[in-house]
Design an enzyme around this catalytic site. Structure first.
Site, mmCIF file in Angstrom:
data_model
loop_
_atom_site.group_PDB
_atom_site.id
_atom_site.type_symbol
_atom_site.label_atom_id
_atom_site.label_comp_id
_atom_site.label_asym_id
_atom_site.label_seq_id
_atom_site.Cartn_x
_atom_site.Cartn_y
_atom_site.Cartn_z
ATOM 1 N N PHE A 102 1.978 5.095 30.555
ATOM 2 C CA PHE A 102 1.609 3.828 31.180
ATOM 3 C C PHE A 102 0.988 2.930 30.134
ATOM 4 C CE2 PHE A 102 0.157 2.965 35.791
ATOM 5 C CZ PHE A 102 1.428 2.567 36.106
ATOM 6 N N GLU A 122 14.909 5.399 31.029
ATOM 7 C CA GLU A 122 15.067 6.604 30.204
ATOM 8 C C GLU A 122 16.546 6.937 30.023
ATOM 9 O OE1 GLU A 122 12.897 10.049 31.563
ATOM 10 O OE2 GLU A 122 13.187 11.097 29.647
ATOM 11 N N HIS A 140 11.334 12.738 30.597
ATOM 12 C CA HIS A 140 10.066 12.320 31.202
ATOM 13 C C HIS A 140 10.276 12.295 32.726
ATOM 14 C CE1 HIS A 140 6.106 10.627 31.363
ATOM 15 N NE2 HIS A 140 6.500 9.480 31.874
ATOM 16 N N CYS A 164 0.311 9.049 30.320
ATOM 17 C CA CYS A 164 1.315 10.086 30.549
ATOM 18 C C CYS A 164 1.950 10.595 29.259
ATOM 19 C CB CYS A 164 2.389 9.556 31.484
ATOM 20 S SG CYS A 164 1.720 8.448 32.720
ATOM 21 N N HIS A 212 3.732 15.168 38.454
ATOM 22 C CA HIS A 212 3.378 14.524 37.189
ATOM 23 C C HIS A 212 1.949 14.916 36.799
ATOM 24 C CE1 HIS A 212 2.995 11.842 33.949
ATOM 25 N NE2 HIS A 212 3.611 10.780 34.439
ATOM 26 N N LYS A 264 9.350 17.451 36.315
ATOM 27 C CA LYS A 264 8.488 16.783 37.298
ATOM 28 C C LYS A 264 9.063 16.850 38.707
ATOM 29 C CE LYS A 264 6.170 13.635 34.090
ATOM 30 N NZ LYS A 264 6.974 13.779 32.848
#
Lengths: 428, 433
Positions: A415, A330, A319, A179, A356, A351
């Site tokens: 990830f 985050e 994100h 990602c 995503h 998102k």
């Protein structure tokens, strides 16, 4: 240090096939999510995704028949790159040295041929038992798999196709850090340009994991939202009742150019890229660090690289995946770096509307930041209904907000623990 | 005043190859001109058009990989067994071996934030046994084929929950960064045969710009998996020389008929020079040049330009190069293409060494493994021969070094890697003196 600006943008996304559409749909708070039409997912744990609608490569580039065996990832990339290069005036522009134009993508693989792969697997598996017989598997696979399809799944083919089709002979990179990939691609492309390895880089990413193995894999990891009854409400970053991300797909490309080079050829300048930070969590492959250790450090590094302080940042495109763990970590990371300023800095997650886009997420969110600087309206985080006590910052809930934005930050976390922050600034 | 350029040196080597699992045995096998190609180890590979391979011999991850936290050793070994595909385990082994060989220590002297990881990797194919049951259970009684409606209900439940994490291409670098607590930049390059050289180039740039002082750089790839073997047999030109496996991969030879699939992992420690000196590390070589570009016309012109750019960065002339470490895929077209580029820059006198006759092709790992060969050549002052180039193809107008062991005559080496799409990477190494 050489200054690097953005002179072209292109996007193929669930919310439109141009930066303008992508942005205006976000300002309206539209969601790209809906029932999966790429394959029959009706019985899957998750039955919806955020898909690119009605895509036909022939409408975007000439000679598209040469790419029929390519994966959607490569097709999206070709279309997005065409618009970005055209926007920058670089399609078939022979005045520019093509060996000084490079490519850096964060892009994924193509998708497996589900019908033939699953049939070959079934052919090799006894009715009771788990061991697959390779001989039976090979017999079926070698007779049914399409060689060109299998080749086009390989990850170097996307940036290779771009270089060959658009005549881009400079440095050519592809990275795959899940990602974070296209964010990392933009960051490293920025460094290549600063260093002088070339004058122009087309950077971004492309990915589609909306196929049976992709959805199965994410479902098994329990990272996807299961809100099948209301897909458009499923992606709800920072909301207390978030239950996972919505899988998206698409591509985004930006043309990055050394300032004097851009000015000398009279290119339109959208914004300036001024900061890049990247770190690894070095924690676990399954989770991000609970205190956002790596995320905080990369945010700090990006601001330091840009020579800016937290109070200089007008907007953060998070994100914000809508998983419990990411959004909390985050938030902690932003507070850690921004201190009290964190509460005064508007943050939103694209998102919530786009889903995503995995490898392509970072670049599409960067394009959103650039459009925000250009237009002075920050897109919202939609589906924000119930505040989470752990996530107590200003997430621009549900409605877009006007603000003059000079500096925007875009975060991407992958990830496995790769983190990227990018800082983009109004060009002055 | 011009900024002093930060320099990067190689201070550690780790590898798992078909020719050895430590630098010394690897080097000895190269000196002896050994080929690792055999009949593939599957008891019956009769459906495969190419039944040859160059495989990494048995290795015990348990002995090679350590977790920094001894209390987690047991769960970690479980993770190694269940959560990592063979490619990932091999990459992690190579990374840790390089780290230890460089005499680095987890407990002292390393600032985690200034320690990064860059790997080259490719698509990691699923093991069949992870998916076979799911497919079998999804077979529809009517159509006799697996159907999605069954896959979604009963099939998916048969797949291990962490299945996807086993195969993500960024996992080798992730596991290296986790087990060595490397919190600096971490990237995974997926540019096929050029992947690990791109990783090296990027680490070099990051050290140069001062964002990091220390890197594990590597590449890893295993195609010894039925799904990979099927796919690569379909789209890659592989040798059919089943009657003499050891002679199958023949770089630049007139009778070459394709590659042999190999597997390998290699890693090196790339370290900022002052740091390496301060801790009195053994320095194997200095990385002095890197360049990348795309030869889209396939005539070797841009590939030659990329080599020139790397030489320019190293501030040397072609005449200062001891040997070119070539890609040598051993397909009729690719070797001719490569030879054109080498000839354009070096003419037909500079020796060309290729390790693929020994090792086969290991895709994303190849650049790192082969570069390690030349690193050892610089260190030992001699260059082993290219094997299986018995009758050099006259259309490849280059001087393949194919006889005996050549003394090292000049201090520079050029490593060339490229993909079938023309994406080219070139690195220049200098002997450390």
């Amino acid at each position: 240090m050489r200054r690097i600006v953005i002179t072209g943008m292109g996007a193929i996304t669930p919310l439109g096939n141009s930066p303008k559409e992508l942005y205006s749909n976000q300002l309206e708070g539209k969601s790209g999510a809906g029932p999966i039409f790429r394959f029959d997912a009706k019985t899957f744990p998750t039955t919806f995704a955020s898909q690119v609608k009605g895509f036909d490569l022939a409408q975007h580039i000439q000679g598209s028949e040469a790419f029929t065996q390519c994966g959607l990832n490569t097709k999206f990339a070709l279309a997005a790159a065409r618009y970005a290069l055209e926007d920058a005036g670089l399609l078939q522009n022979s005045k520019v040295n093509r060996e000084r134009i490079g490519v850096y993508l964060g892009s994924g693989e193509g998708s497996h041929d589900f019908p033939n792969l699953s049939a070959a697997l079934a052919a090799g598996t006894p009715e009771s038992g788990f061991k697959v017989d390779p001989v039976a598997f090979w017999k079926s696979a070698l007779a049914t798999f399409g060689p060109q399809h299998e080749y086009e799944m390989e990850m170097h083919t996307t940036s290779g196709r771009l270089a060959n089709y658009f005549d881009l002979q400079g440095p050519n990179y592809t990275c795959q850090t899940a990602c974070a990939a296209s964010g990392q691609a933009i960051g490293e492309a920025l460094e290549l340009l600063r260093r002088g390895d070339c004058d122009i880089m087309i950077s971004g990413g492309s990915h589609s994991m909306i196929h049976p193995f992709g959805v199965s894999g994410f479902n098994l990891l329990t990272t996807l939202s299961l809100r099948n009854h209301e897909p458009t409400k499923a992606s709800r970053p920072f909301d207390l009742n978030r239950d996972g991300f919505v899988l998206g797909e698409g591509a985004g490309m930006i043309v990055m150019e050394e300032l004097e080079h851009a000015q000398a050829r009279g290119a339109h300048i959208y914004a300036e890229l001024v900061g890049y930070g990247t770190t690894a969590d070095a924690y676990r492959v399954t989770d991000s660090h609970p205190d956002g250790r790596g995320a905080a450090e990369c945010l700090r590094l990006a601001l330091q690289d840009a020579g800016l302080k937290p109070e200089d940042v007008d907007y953060i495109n998070a994100h914000g995946t809508s998983t419990q763990v990411n959004d909390r970590a985050e938030t902690i990371a932003i507070k850690h770096v921004f201190g009290e300023q964190a509460y005064k800095t508007p943050i939103s997650s694209s998102k919530s509307m786009l889903g995503h886009l995995i490898c392509a997420a970072g670049v599409v969110e960067m394009i959103t930041c650039v459009m925000t600087i250009q237009n002075g309206v920050m897109p919202p985080t939609i589906n924000y209904e119930t505040p989470d006590p752990d996530c107590d910052l200003d997430y621009i809930p549900n409605t877009a907000r006007e603000k003059k934005v000079n500096v925007a930050v875009s975060n991407s976390f992958g990830f496995g623990g790769q983190n990227v922050s990018l800082v983009v600034k109004r060009f002055q | 005043m011009p900024r002093v350029r930060r320099r990067a040196v190689i201070t550690g080597l780790g590898l798992l190859t078909p020719l050895g699992q430590d630098p010394e045995s690897f080097w000895n096998a190269l000196r002896a001109g050994t080929s690792a190609t055999r009949r593939i180890s599957y008891p019956d590979a009769s459906p495969l058009p190419c039944q040859l391979s160059a495989e990494v011999g048995p290795f015990k991850p348990k002995d090679l990989i350590q977790h920094p936290d001894p209390t987690k050793a047991k769960t970690f070994q479980k993770q190694v067994n269940n959560l990592m595909a063979r490619t990932v385990v091999m990459g992690l082994c190579a990374g840790q071996l390089a780290f230890r060989q460089a005499k680095l220590s987890l407990t002292e002297g390393i600032i985690p934030e200034r320690f990064g990881v860059e790997f080259g990797a490719g698509m990691i194919a699923s093991e069949l046994d992870d998916l076979g049951r799911a497919a079998r259970m999804s077979v529809d009684p009517e159509t006799k084929r697996p159907e999605l409606k069954h896959w979604g209900t009963v099939g998916i439940k048969e797949i291990p929950p962490l299945w996807m994490l086993k195969y993500l291409p960024n996992m080798p670098s992730c596991h290296v960064s986790i087990t060595l607590d490397a919190r600096g930049p971490s990237n995974t390059h997926t540019l096929s045969d050029a992947a690990s050289l791109m990783a090296l180039g990027e680490a070099y740039r990051i050290i140069e710009r001062g964002a990091c002082d220390l890197f594990v750089v590597g590449g890893t790839e295993s195609k010894m998996n039925p799904l990979s073997l099927a796919r690569h047999n379909l789209f890659q030109m592989l040798s059919k020389r089943h009657h003499e496996p050891e002679k199958a991969h023949r770089p630049f030879d007139r009778d070459r008929d394709g590659s042999v699939l190999g597997e390998a992992a290699a890693a090196l420690i790339l370290e900022e020079l002052d740091r390496a000196k301060a801790r009195q590390a053994t320095i194997y070589a200095e990385l002095v040049g890197f360049a990348s570009g795309v030869d889209r016309t396939r005539d070797g012109k841009v590939m030659a330009n990329v080599i020139r750019k790397a030489l320019h960065e190293a501030q040397i002339e072609p005449s200062q190069v001891d040997h070119v470490n070539a890609q040598g895929l051993a397909t009729p077209f690719s070797d001719r293409w490569e030879a054109k580029a080498i000839h354009e820059v070096f003419g037909d006198k500079t020796p060309v060494w290729c390790l693929k006759g020994n090792l086969g092709t290991s895709g994303a790992a190849a650049g790192a493994v082969e570069l390690l060969g030349s690193t050892l050549a610089l260190h030992h002052n001699e260059v082993p021969p290219t094997i299986n180039c018995e009758h050099p193809d006259p259309e490849c107008r280059i001087a393949v070094h194919n006889q005996g062991i050549k003394p090292l005559q000049k201090p520079y080496v050029v490593k060339l890697s490229f993909t079938d799409m023309g994406q080219t990477a070139v690195a220049v190494l200098k002997k450390w003196e």
